[in-house]
Design a protein around this motif. Structure first.
Motif, PDB file in Angstrom:
ATOM      1  N   ASN A  99       0.810  -1.224   0.000  1.00 18.76           N
ATOM      2  CA  ASN A  99       0.000   0.000   0.000  1.00 18.76           C
ATOM      3  C   ASN A  99       0.842   1.271   0.000  1.00 18.76           C
ATOM      4  N   VAL A 100       2.055   1.172   0.521  1.00 24.33           N
ATOM      5  CA  VAL A 100       2.947   2.335   0.521  1.00 24.33           C
ATOM      6  C   VAL A 100       3.206   2.810  -0.907  1.00 24.33           C
ATOM      7  N   HIS A 101       3.213   1.870  -1.846  1.00 26.58           N
ATOM      8  CA  HIS A 101       3.509   2.189  -3.241  1.00 26.58           C
ATOM      9  C   HIS A 101       2.266   2.253  -4.125  1.00 26.58           C
ATOM     10  N   LEU A 102       1.158   1.686  -3.646  1.00 25.51           N
ATOM     11  CA  LEU A 102      -0.044   1.621  -4.472  1.00 25.51           C
ATOM     12  C   LEU A 102      -1.008   2.783  -4.226  1.00 25.51           C
ATOM     13  N   PHE A 103      -0.754   3.574  -3.171  1.00 23.75           N
ATOM     14  CA  PHE A 103      -1.615   4.711  -2.855  1.00 23.75           C
ATOM     15  C   PHE A 103      -0.781   5.970  -2.678  1.00 23.75           C
ATOM     16  N   LYS A 104      -1.252   7.058  -3.242  1.00 18.68           N
ATOM     17  CA  LYS A 104      -0.545   8.328  -3.106  1.00 18.68           C
ATOM     18  C   LYS A 104      -0.610   8.839  -1.672  1.00 18.68           C
ATOM     19  N   SER A 105      -1.715   8.503  -0.984  1.00 20.87           N
ATOM     20  CA  SER A 105      -1.880   8.937   0.397  1.00 20.87           C
ATOM     21  C   SER A 105      -2.556   7.835   1.197  1.00 20.87           C
ATOM     22  N   LEU A 106      -1.899   7.370   2.255  1.00 23.72           N
ATOM     23  CA  LEU A 106      -2.461   6.325   3.106  1.00 23.72           C
ATOM     24  C   LEU A 106      -3.024   6.942   4.386  1.00 23.72           C
ATOM     25  N   PRO A 107      -4.155   6.414   4.894  1.00 21.85           N
ATOM     26  CA  PRO A 107      -4.719   6.922   6.148  1.00 21.85           C
ATOM     27  C   PRO A 107      -3.987   6.387   7.380  1.00 21.85           C
ATOM     28  N   TYR A 108      -2.908   5.652   7.191  1.00 28.65           N
ATOM     29  CA  TYR A 108      -2.095   5.150   8.291  1.00 28.65           C
ATOM     30  C   TYR A 108      -0.675   4.974   7.776  1.00 28.65           C
ATOM     31  N   ASP A 109       0.286   4.914   8.691  1.00 29.36           N
ATOM     32  CA  ASP A 109       1.682   4.680   8.333  1.00 29.36           C
ATOM     33  C   ASP A 109       2.081   3.329   8.911  1.00 29.36           C
ATOM     34  N   PRO A 110       2.419   2.348   8.062  1.00 30.83           N
ATOM     35  CA  PRO A 110       2.735   1.009   8.563  1.00 30.83           C
ATOM     36  C   PRO A 110       3.848   0.977   9.606  1.00 30.83           C
ATOM     37  N   LEU A 111       4.830   1.832   9.476  1.00 29.53           N
ATOM     38  CA  LEU A 111       5.956   1.819  10.397  1.00 29.53           C
ATOM     39  C   LEU A 111       5.737   2.703  11.629  1.00 29.53           C
ATOM     40  N   LYS A 112       5.023   3.806  11.461  1.00 28.66           N
ATOM     41  CA  LYS A 112       4.847   4.745  12.576  1.00 28.66           C
ATOM     42  C   LYS A 112       3.612   4.455  13.422  1.00 28.66           C
ATOM     43  N   ASP A 113       2.567   3.884  12.806  1.00 25.26           N
ATOM     44  CA  ASP A 113       1.293   3.728  13.517  1.00 25.26           C
ATOM     45  C   ASP A 113       1.042   2.327  14.052  1.00 25.26           C
ATOM     46  N   GLY A 309       8.417  -1.912  -3.726  1.00 26.29           N
ATOM     47  CA  GLY A 309       8.672  -0.821  -4.653  1.00 26.29           C
ATOM     48  C   GLY A 309       9.169  -1.365  -5.990  1.00 26.29           C
ATOM     49  N   LYS A 310      10.020  -2.378  -5.934  1.00 24.88           N
ATOM     50  CA  LYS A 310      10.548  -3.006  -7.144  1.00 24.88           C
ATOM     51  C   LYS A 310       9.455  -3.799  -7.871  1.00 24.88           C
ATOM     52  N   LEU A 311       8.636  -4.544  -7.103  1.00 25.40           N
ATOM     53  CA  LEU A 311       7.567  -5.343  -7.717  1.00 25.40           C
ATOM     54  C   LEU A 311       6.548  -4.469  -8.433  1.00 25.40           C
ATOM     55  N   VAL A 312       6.152  -3.395  -7.789  1.00 19.41           N
ATOM     56  CA  VAL A 312       5.167  -2.483  -8.392  1.00 19.41           C
ATOM     57  C   VAL A 312       5.738  -1.856  -9.653  1.00 19.41           C
ATOM     58  N   ASN A 313       7.017  -1.575  -9.649  1.00 20.73           N
ATOM     59  CA  ASN A 313       7.666  -1.003 -10.829  1.00 20.73           C
ATOM     60  C   ASN A 313       7.709  -2.014 -11.971  1.00 20.73           C
ATOM     61  N   ILE A 314       8.071  -3.276 -11.667  1.00 21.09           N
ATOM     62  CA  ILE A 314       8.127  -4.321 -12.686  1.00 21.09           C
ATOM     63  C   ILE A 314       6.743  -4.557 -13.286  1.00 21.09           C
ATOM     64  N   ALA A 315       5.722  -4.559 -12.396  1.00 18.25           N
ATOM     65  CA  ALA A 315       4.356  -4.810 -12.839  1.00 18.25           C
ATOM     66  C   ALA A 315       3.718  -3.586 -13.484  1.00 18.25           C
ATOM     67  N   ASP A 316       4.434  -2.448 -13.450  1.00 16.86           N
ATOM     68  CA  ASP A 316       3.973  -1.205 -14.069  1.00 16.86           C
ATOM     69  C   ASP A 316       2.600  -0.777 -13.525  1.00 16.86           C
ATOM     70  N   LEU A 317       2.491  -0.793 -12.180  1.00 16.56           N
ATOM     71  CA  LEU A 317       1.256  -0.361 -11.516  1.00 16.56           C
ATOM     72  C   LEU A 317       1.408   1.084 -11.060  1.00 16.56           C
ATOM     73  N   GLN A 318       0.372   1.869 -11.290  1.00 17.36           N
ATOM     74  CA  GLN A 318       0.391   3.287 -10.915  1.00 17.36           C
ATOM     75  C   GLN A 318      -0.359   3.501  -9.605  1.00 17.36           C
ATOM     76  N   PRO A 319       0.168   4.318  -8.707  1.00 15.90           N
ATOM     77  CA  PRO A 319      -0.514   4.570  -7.429  1.00 15.90           C
ATOM     78  C   PRO A 319      -1.852   5.285  -7.652  1.00 15.90           C
ATOM     79  N   GLN A 320      -2.813   4.925  -6.804  1.00 15.16           N
ATOM     80  CA  GLN A 320      -4.154   5.517  -6.913  1.00 15.16           C
ATOM     81  C   GLN A 320      -4.193   6.834  -6.141  1.00 15.16           C
TER      82      GLN A 320
END
Length: 320
Positions: A99-113, A309-320
């Motif tokens: 989700n860090v790479h698939l969304f431009k803005s997340l309602p939570y931070d996986p590492l901080k929250d 980050g690498k997988l999303v780039n290989i799969a050519d997925l754009q963040p929502q």
């Protein structure tokens, strides 16, 4: 990615921590929020270890399903929950890394929250097709897709289902249409019903359908074959060079949960995950148990965020 999994396995096998219960904890049931539908791997896993957890702590695990697109609802709910140990998230590659790479803005931070408790499993996925599809191998599926460009539909109930197929499409040069679902189990039902042609999914979700002959497994997504399915080739063995993917699950608490409570949860969950019942289940389902310390899980999540980050780039997925 797989090398990191192997390091964790060696670390986890060095010894099992004795259960250390924080004073007065727990005094009531512990809720585990899953971001998938009932019947999913997350649901089955948590219910499976709940018996041993209750025997150890005196309190049960209660599964709360908050299925939503990419797990945003459930993850946000746990991130905002009171940090007292009574609300956990069974997170994974979708909620904690992709989700860090698939969304431009997340309602939570996986590492901080969210505070890591323990990794639970690493799950190789299966590429499966409807048994009535004239496809007996991965190469058959690739050839079929090329003969019917844009006509094949596949289900994706999470980021794993999305990216694993996107990776296949990219490496094999095929075209197929994604049909999104709130959970993989719903997609599997539509696959059996004939609304889809194939999907890549956790083995536990389609186990009964495979045994009934309704779905045909073609390959496993990891570099190594499954002990439970030794005759099933890996994607790379089947001709998709460079293909490697595995999903994972781990338990997380709201950030700010006291260290002694995290320790109590960790020890009870690890004990339950190492029970004979859980061991037998993992072997039967082709799942790989991997438990960690909270510190090691933090490092693992950081590594996974980079990997995705690498997988999303290989799969050519754009963040929502």
């Amino acid at each position: 990615m797989i090398k990191f999994f192997k390091v964790l396995l060696l670390t986890a096998s060095c010894g099992l921590p004795a259960f250390a219960q924080a004073a007065g904890f727990p005094q009531r049931p512990v809720e585990v929020v899953i971001t998938s539908t009932p019947g999913s791997t997350s649901d089955v896993l948590t219910r499976l270890i709940g018996k041993d957890f209750a025997e150890t702590t005196g309190q049960p695990l209660v599964v709360v399903s908050k299925a939503s697109a990419s797990g945003l609802v459930g993850s946000s709910q746990v991130a905002r929950a009171r940090p007292d140990g009574y609300t956990l998230l069974l997170g994974g590659n979708t909620t904690m890394a992709a989700n860090v790479h698939l969304f431009k803005s997340l309602p939570y931070d996986p590492l901080k929250d969210l505070a890591p408790v323990t990794l639970a499993t690493v799950n190789p996925l299966l590429l499966v097709v409807r048994s009535d599809l004239p496809v007996k191998s991965v190469q058959d599926l690739i050839d079929y897709a090329k003969k019917h460009p844009g006509e094949l539909n596949y289900g994706a109930g999470n980021s794993g289902g999305k990216v694993s197929v996107a990776l296949l499409k990219s490496l094999a040069g095929i075209d197929a249409t994604e049909v999104p679902y709130k959970g993989a189990s719903q997609a599997a039902l539509d696959l059996v019903a004939g609304r889809l042609q194939f999907m890549i999914v956790d083995p536990v979700v389609v186990d009964s359908f495979v045994k009934e002959g309704k779905l045909r497994p073609l390959a496993v997504t990891t570099k190594e074959r499954l002990d439970s399915m030794p005759d099933l080739p890996t994607m790379e063995e089947a001709g998709v060079k460079g293909y490697e993917y595995a999903s994972w699950l781990g338990y997380f608490a709201p950030r700010g949960t006291p260290d002694e409570v995290i320790t109590s949860l960790h020890d009870a969950l690890v004990k339950a995950l190492n029970s004979k019942e859980a061991t037998d289940y993992f072997e039967r389902m082709g799942m790989i148990r991997k438990t960690t310390t909270p510190t090691d899980l933090t490092t693992f999540v950081q590594d996974q965020i980079a990997t995705w980050g690498k997988l999303v780039n290989i799969a050519d997925l754009q963040p929502q």
